[in-house]
Scaffold this active site. Structure first.
Site, mmCIF file in Angstrom:
data_model
loop_
_atom_site.group_PDB
_atom_site.id
_atom_site.type_symbol
_atom_site.label_atom_id
_atom_site.label_comp_id
_atom_site.label_asym_id
_atom_site.label_seq_id
_atom_site.Cartn_x
_atom_site.Cartn_y
_atom_site.Cartn_z
ATOM 1 N N TYR A 1 -5.812 6.816 4.485
ATOM 2 C CA TYR A 1 -5.793 5.914 3.475
ATOM 3 C C TYR A 1 -5.267 4.585 3.705
ATOM 4 O O TYR A 1 -5.841 3.563 3.687
ATOM 5 C CB TYR A 1 -5.569 6.550 2.122
ATOM 6 N N ASP B 1 -9.621 5.652 -2.710
ATOM 7 C CA ASP B 1 -8.199 6.113 -3.524
ATOM 8 C C ASP B 1 -8.639 6.924 -4.872
ATOM 9 O O ASP B 1 -9.794 7.197 -5.064
ATOM 10 C CB ASP B 1 -7.127 4.926 -3.845
ATOM 11 N N GLU C 1 0.770 -1.178 -0.055
ATOM 12 C CA GLU C 1 0.092 -0.055 -0.028
ATOM 13 C C GLU C 1 0.846 1.396 0.003
ATOM 14 O O GLU C 1 0.474 2.032 -0.760
ATOM 15 C CB GLU C 1 -1.134 0.004 1.112
#
Length: 333
Positions: free
Chosen positions: A143, A161, A60
């Site tokens: 996020y 996203d 990520e």
């Protein structure tokens, strides 16, 4: 992936939409998009059932503003070298920067190193599994915390996203592109669209993200391949153009390009590099023999102004990506 500066993820109070999909219609969207994902999803190592939460966290962070094709080889090298947070935490921060290669935005490497150290210190070496715990890690924004909680631990989190924002904008809001920066309204929309149960919510997050990455792309959407094209508000509205023109980030001739060229030299250097070596072609070919001749020549070919090179060096020092040692520059120890 979006950057972590915007408030993404975590508990969001769902608010009614301007044109709220009916429950049956929303269930149909869930079924059709997750079904499409089950049949067409890319086989990526961080999606495998045996991928560790650490592997998901590394992916990520690497995938922020970087395409999958560039991330894959570096991710595999990292997980082979550092299969656990403890492995990375035991190394100097400079080794994380060195192994980051040319993924770009190398401060992410420092953030991962700091997160690994915190995981070892505060969580017994295991990646924590809840959004608040993940958000408390150094360098982990909202996020990333939401994405890791969802994809590594199966939790119901609102993951948003750039790809997800674009699908929501077209499918539900009927506009070509989402706003230039994330808004509270977009987060409310994402929360409203989330399935209620954990398992479906995780698949939904991944499926919508994949739909935006492969089909509902920014510049040339493949609408004929979209599993929900008959429900798309943007298509129904006649594909209205975007209200603004997205601007790409410049690279050639920028301070970022010079910083990257300097870092390329430091990654290969086995000793501190004197400042004058960055400023002019070295007469001493010993530096070429030491392995930095190629990136050093590439830096010199940029013909950067002295003040630009000075800014790049100063910026690397300020960001912790380089340090002064014995009269020269090196990666952080």
């Amino acid at each position: 992936m979006t950057a972590d500066s915007a408030p993404q993820g975590g508990p969001i109070a769902a608010q009614p939409l301007a044109a709220e999909p009916g429950a049956g219609h929303l269930t149909g969207l869930h079924r059709r998009i997750t079904g499409w994902f089950a049949e067409t999803a890319r086989e990526l190592p961080w999606r495998e059932p045996d991928c560790s939460p650490w592997g998901v966290l590394v992916s990520e962070v690497m995938l922020q503003q970087t395409p999958v094709v560039r991330v894959l080889p570096v991710w595999r090298e990292w997980l082979e070298r550092w299969p656990t947070p403890a492995g990375l935490a035991d190394e100097p921060a400079g080794e994380a920067v060195r192994s980051w290669g040319r993924l770009g935005y190398p401060r992410r490497a420092l953030r991962l190193h700091a997160a690994a150290a915190a995981i070892v210190r505060d969580h017994g070496g295991k990646v924590p599994g809840t959004y608040p715990e993940l958000l408390a890690l150094p360098g982990v924004g909202s996020y990333t915390a939401a994405a890791v909680a969802a994809f590594a631990f199966g939790r119901r989190e609102t993951v948003v996203d750039t790809n997800i924002r674009r699908v929501h904008a077209r499918l539900i809001s009927g506009v070509a592109l989402p706003s230039p920066s994330l808004t509270a309204g977009e987060m409310r929309l994402a929360a409203e669209l989330m399935p209620d149960d954990d398992g479906t919510s995780v698949r939904w997050n991944a499926a919508v993200m994949e739909l935006g990455a492969l089909v509902c792309t920014a510049r040339a959407p493949k609408c004929a391949a979209c599993p929900v094209r008959d429900s798309c508000a943007w298509l129904a509205a006649g594909e209205p153009p975007p209200s603004y023109t997205p601007k790409g980030q410049a690279w050639h001739g920028t301070d970022r390009q010079v910083r990257g060229a300097v870092l390329a030299v430091l990654r290969l250097a086995d000793a501190p590099v004197p400042a004058e070596m960055f400023q002019q072609e070295p007469a001493d070919l010993g530096f070429a023999a030491a392995g930095i001749g190629v990136p050093l020549s590439a830096l010199h070919r940029l013909n950067s102004a002295p003040e630009q090179l000075e800014r790049a060096l100063a910026g690397l020092l300020a960001d912790g990506l380089a340090e002064l040692h014995q009269g020269g520059f090196r990666l952080p120890a």
